[in-house]
Design a protein around this motif. Structure first.
Motif, PDB file in Angstrom:
ATOM      1  N   ARG A 299       0.824  -1.196   0.000  1.00 19.19           N
ATOM      2  CA  ARG A 299       0.000   0.000   0.000  1.00 19.19           C
ATOM      3  C   ARG A 299       0.864   1.254   0.000  1.00 19.19           C
ATOM      4  NH1 ARG A 299      -5.388  -1.329  -0.832  1.00 19.19           N
ATOM      5  NH2 ARG A 299      -5.868   0.715   0.055  1.00 19.19           N
ATOM      6  N   GLU A 300       0.273   2.368  -0.457  1.00 23.37           N
ATOM      7  CA  GLU A 300       0.997   3.625  -0.536  1.00 23.37           C
ATOM      8  C   GLU A 300       1.380   4.161   0.839  1.00 23.37           C
ATOM      9  OE1 GLU A 300      -2.763   6.691  -0.888  1.00 23.37           O
ATOM     10  OE2 GLU A 300      -1.972   5.784  -2.722  1.00 23.37           O
ATOM     11  N   GLU A 301       0.676   3.674   1.890  1.00 25.45           N
ATOM     12  CA  GLU A 301       1.021   4.131   3.243  1.00 25.45           C
ATOM     13  C   GLU A 301       2.470   3.816   3.582  1.00 25.45           C
ATOM     14  OE1 GLU A 301      -1.658   2.530   2.407  1.00 25.45           O
ATOM     15  OE2 GLU A 301      -3.434   3.561   3.206  1.00 25.45           O
ATOM     16  N   ASN A 302       3.005   2.738   3.020  1.00 21.30           N
ATOM     17  CA  ASN A 302       4.404   2.372   3.281  1.00 21.30           C
ATOM     18  C   ASN A 302       5.351   3.456   2.778  1.00 21.30           C
ATOM     19  OD1 ASN A 302       3.421  -0.038   4.281  1.00 21.30           O
ATOM     20  ND2 ASN A 302       3.818  -1.191   2.403  1.00 21.30           N
ATOM     21  N   VAL A 303       5.060   3.993   1.603  1.00 19.97           N
ATOM     22  CA  VAL A 303       5.886   5.050   1.033  1.00 19.97           C
ATOM     23  C   VAL A 303       5.717   6.340   1.832  1.00 19.97           C
ATOM     24  CG1 VAL A 303       6.354   6.422  -1.034  1.00 19.97           C
ATOM     25  CG2 VAL A 303       5.756   3.998  -1.249  1.00 19.97           C
ATOM     26  N   ASP A 304       4.487   6.615   2.268  1.00 21.94           N
ATOM     27  CA  ASP A 304       4.235   7.822   3.062  1.00 21.94           C
ATOM     28  C   ASP A 304       5.031   7.798   4.365  1.00 21.94           C
ATOM     29  OD1 ASP A 304       2.521   8.802   1.154  1.00 21.94           O
ATOM     30  OD2 ASP A 304       0.723   7.978   2.106  1.00 21.94           O
ATOM     31  N   LEU A 305       5.141   6.625   4.969  1.00 21.75           N
ATOM     32  CA  LEU A 305       5.910   6.514   6.218  1.00 21.75           C
ATOM     33  C   LEU A 305       7.375   6.871   5.984  1.00 21.75           C
ATOM     34  CD1 LEU A 305       4.410   3.255   7.788  1.00 21.75           C
ATOM     35  CD2 LEU A 305       4.216   5.586   8.682  1.00 21.75           C
ATOM     36  N   LEU A 306       7.945   6.384   4.872  1.00 24.42           N
ATOM     37  CA  LEU A 306       9.343   6.699   4.564  1.00 24.42           C
ATOM     38  C   LEU A 306       9.504   8.187   4.282  1.00 24.42           C
ATOM     39  CD1 LEU A 306      12.232   5.712   4.039  1.00 24.42           C
ATOM     40  CD2 LEU A 306      11.585   5.351   1.648  1.00 24.42           C
ATOM     41  N   ALA A 307       8.571   8.758   3.533  1.00 21.93           N
ATOM     42  CA  ALA A 307       8.639  10.192   3.234  1.00 21.93           C
ATOM     43  C   ALA A 307       8.546  11.017   4.517  1.00 21.93           C
ATOM     44  CB  ALA A 307       7.516  10.578   2.275  1.00 21.93           C
ATOM     45  N   GLY A 308       7.660  10.605   5.422  1.00 24.80           N
ATOM     46  CA  GLY A 308       7.524  11.323   6.681  1.00 24.80           C
ATOM     47  C   GLY A 308       8.765  11.211   7.549  1.00 24.80           C
ATOM     48  N   LYS A 309       9.394  10.058   7.527  1.00 24.21           N
ATOM     49  CA  LYS A 309      10.617   9.866   8.323  1.00 24.21           C
ATOM     50  C   LYS A 309      11.692  10.860   7.939  1.00 24.21           C
ATOM     51  CE  LYS A 309      14.377   6.568   9.101  1.00 24.21           C
ATOM     52  NZ  LYS A 309      14.887   5.192   8.832  1.00 24.21           N
ATOM     53  N   TRP A 310      11.831  11.120   6.635  1.00 21.49           N
ATOM     54  CA  TRP A 310      12.895  12.012   6.149  1.00 21.49           C
ATOM     55  C   TRP A 310      12.380  13.414   5.814  1.00 21.49           C
ATOM     56  CZ3 TRP A 310      17.800  10.581   6.663  1.00 21.49           C
ATOM     57  CH2 TRP A 310      18.099   9.228   6.747  1.00 21.49           C
ATOM     58  N   ASP A 311      11.093  13.648   6.031  1.00 26.59           N
ATOM     59  CA  ASP A 311      10.496  14.954   5.756  1.00 26.59           C
ATOM     60  C   ASP A 311      10.726  15.379   4.302  1.00 26.59           C
ATOM     61  OD1 ASP A 311       9.075  17.277   6.244  1.00 26.59           O
ATOM     62  OD2 ASP A 311      10.824  18.400   6.948  1.00 26.59           O
ATOM     63  N   ILE A 312      10.389  14.476   3.388  1.00 23.29           N
ATOM     64  CA  ILE A 312      10.495  14.763   1.955  1.00 23.29           C
ATOM     65  C   ILE A 312       9.159  14.444   1.303  1.00 23.29           C
ATOM     66  CG2 ILE A 312      12.994  14.417   1.782  1.00 23.29           C
ATOM     67  CD1 ILE A 312      12.474  11.599   0.818  1.00 23.29           C
ATOM     68  N   PRO A 313       8.832  15.085   0.189  1.00 19.22           N
ATOM     69  CA  PRO A 313       7.528  14.845  -0.445  1.00 19.22           C
ATOM     70  C   PRO A 313       7.524  13.599  -1.336  1.00 19.22           C
ATOM     71  CG  PRO A 313       8.715  16.534  -1.653  1.00 19.22           C
ATOM     72  CD  PRO A 313       9.576  16.189  -0.466  1.00 19.22           C
ATOM     73  N   VAL A 314       6.339  13.065  -1.560  1.00 17.56           N
ATOM     74  CA  VAL A 314       6.133  12.055  -2.607  1.00 17.56           C
ATOM     75  C   VAL A 314       5.694  12.833  -3.844  1.00 17.56           C
ATOM     76  CG1 VAL A 314       4.871  10.009  -3.325  1.00 17.56           C
ATOM     77  CG2 VAL A 314       5.476  10.320  -0.916  1.00 17.56           C
ATOM     78  N   LEU A 315       6.563  12.889  -4.846  1.00 16.41           N
ATOM     79  CA  LEU A 315       6.307  13.739  -6.010  1.00 16.41           C
ATOM     80  C   LEU A 315       5.322  13.117  -6.998  1.00 16.41           C
ATOM     81  CD1 LEU A 315       9.900  15.119  -6.725  1.00 16.41           C
ATOM     82  CD2 LEU A 315       8.072  16.146  -5.370  1.00 16.41           C
ATOM     83  N   ALA A 316       5.265  11.781  -7.033  1.00 10.81           N
ATOM     84  CA  ALA A 316       4.341  11.136  -7.974  1.00 10.81           C
ATOM     85  C   ALA A 316       4.134   9.687  -7.559  1.00 10.81           C
ATOM     86  CB  ALA A 316       4.882  11.199  -9.399  1.00 10.81           C
ATOM     87  N   ARG A 317       2.948   9.178  -7.911  1.00 12.13           N
ATOM     88  CA  ARG A 317       2.651   7.751  -7.733  1.00 12.13           C
ATOM     89  C   ARG A 317       2.287   7.204  -9.114  1.00 12.13           C
ATOM     90  NH1 ARG A 317       2.117   7.216  -2.087  1.00 12.13           N
ATOM     91  NH2 ARG A 317       1.378   9.131  -1.063  1.00 12.13           N
TER      92      ARG A 317
END
Length: 372
Positions: A299-317
């Motif tokens: 699920r995309e939540e996995n990617v969101d967790l990594l982005a939140g950890k490093w405080d970086i955006p998810v630019l595209a899915r």
């Protein structure tokens, strides 16, 4: 003067101010020829005179004049003869020109793990940026598994060199769909494996960067190899990378490797800004059922967790779409088409442009890594 005078550095310097360098009208202290190493041991005096070169024609006569001046100022019993060393100045190294002086932004397209579609993203992003009117270059830095030549239909491309106005012989990048392209795949047999040690691969990569005529570019994309290796170190030591784009799937094993890749860029000695994440193969939608989504890799939540950890955006899915791979295999990336899949890469290009602009407005230019 034959009687002894107390010895101290200022007395020695005053004496040396009476010694002039022939033809310059200045004394050797004014000219910075007296090293800051005056030593006094009882009545023994020693120091170093610095000349522009060891073969200076006046060196011997100036040493004799300096000995005489010190004796005159300090007294005949001063021990100075043979104690004046001669050294040559070390010229300051000329500042080295940047490897890509005509390039405004350098973006590394990276991934911690292979097989997540990094090269597909890099190829389509390059075309989407060129479609927006930007001057774009693409370097395939995956020395051991180059795939950009196939994606652009350039597997049989011949590479040539030309001589520039300043006398340099430079490689002419291939050009396709408005993108200048170089890959090690252009320089080896199509079906041959590249069996090189790390130093050979690094040197080959530096040649593709420094000995190629890239010209003026708005964006220089680097399709980096997976992982963290010698190639990555070579790139950050050769170029001041504007920012990195990290491609991953939502699969946990891919995210674990992406996390390591981000950590490498964030390492204080490397200090390359991470522009954001690109979630590739985010879901699968069957063509007959366009409203359905199957999350094959997580699920995309996995990617969101990594982005939140490093405080970086998810630019595209980006979803898993068969036509994207089919167009890449055919040497005609999907971004060239007028389809929904192509529009996703146009969206990614806009996100990258905005991310680079934000980075440039908030941070100074990235410096090359200096490693010992």
């Amino acid at each position: 003067m034959t009687e002894s005078n107390p010895l101290y550095p200022a007395l020695i310097l005053d004496a040396l101010r009476t010694v002039r360098y022939p033809g310059k009208g200045k004394n050797i202290v004014e000219l910075g020829m007296v090293e800051d190493d005056i030593r006094i041991d009882g009545r023994k005096v020693s120091f170093t005179l610095i000349f522009d070169k060891t073969t200076d024609p006046f060196a011997k006569s100036i040493v004799k004049s300096a000995e005489a001046a010190v004796k005159l100022a300090a007294g005949g019993d001063v021990d100075i003869e043979g104690n004046i060393a001669v050294a040559a100045r070390t010229p300051a190294p000329a500042p080295k020109a940047p490897a890509l002086p005509g390039v405004r932004n350098i973006v590394a397209v990276s991934s911690g793990k292979g097989g997540v579609g990094k090269s597909t993203v890099a190829a389509n992003l390059a075309i989407a940026l060129a479609a927006e009117g930007y001057k774009v270059g693409l370097l395939d830095a995956d020395i051991f598994g180059p795939s950009i030549p196939k994606m652009f239909g350039l597997e049989n491309e011949q590479i040539y060199m030309h001589r520039t106005d300043d006398g340099r012989s430079l490689i002419i990048p291939a050009e396709r769909h408005g993108v200048k392209i170089l890959s090690i795949g252009f320089l080896v047999e199509r079906d041959s494996a590249v069996v090189w040690r790390g130093s050979m691969a690094s040197n080959a990569l530096k040649q593709l960067i420094e000995q190629a005529d890239w010209g003026e570019l708005d964006y220089f994309l680097i399709d980096m190899p997976p992982g963290t290796s010698d190639i990555h170190l070579t790139l950050v030591q050769t170029l001041g990378i504007t920012g990195a784009l990290v491609v991953t799937t939502p699969q946990e094993v891919a995210l674990a490797d992406a996390n390591k890749g981000i950590a490498m860029f964030r390492e204080p000695k490397i200090n390359v800004p991470v522009l954001g994440l690109v979630e590739n193969m985010a879901w699968f939608t069957p063509a007959p059922h366009p409203d359905e989504r199957y999350y094959i890799f997580g699920r995309e939540e996995n990617v969101d967790l990594l982005a939140g950890k490093w405080d970086i955006p998810v630019l595209a899915r980006l979803p898993l779409v068969a036509e994207i791979g089919e167009h890449s295999d055919a040497g005609s990336p999907i971004a060239l088409e007028n389809t929904i899949s192509a529009s996703m890469f146009a969206h990614l290009a806009h996100e990258v442009i905005d991310a680079v602009d934000r980075r440039n407005s908030q941070l100074p230019p990235t410096q090359k890594v200096q490693m010992k």
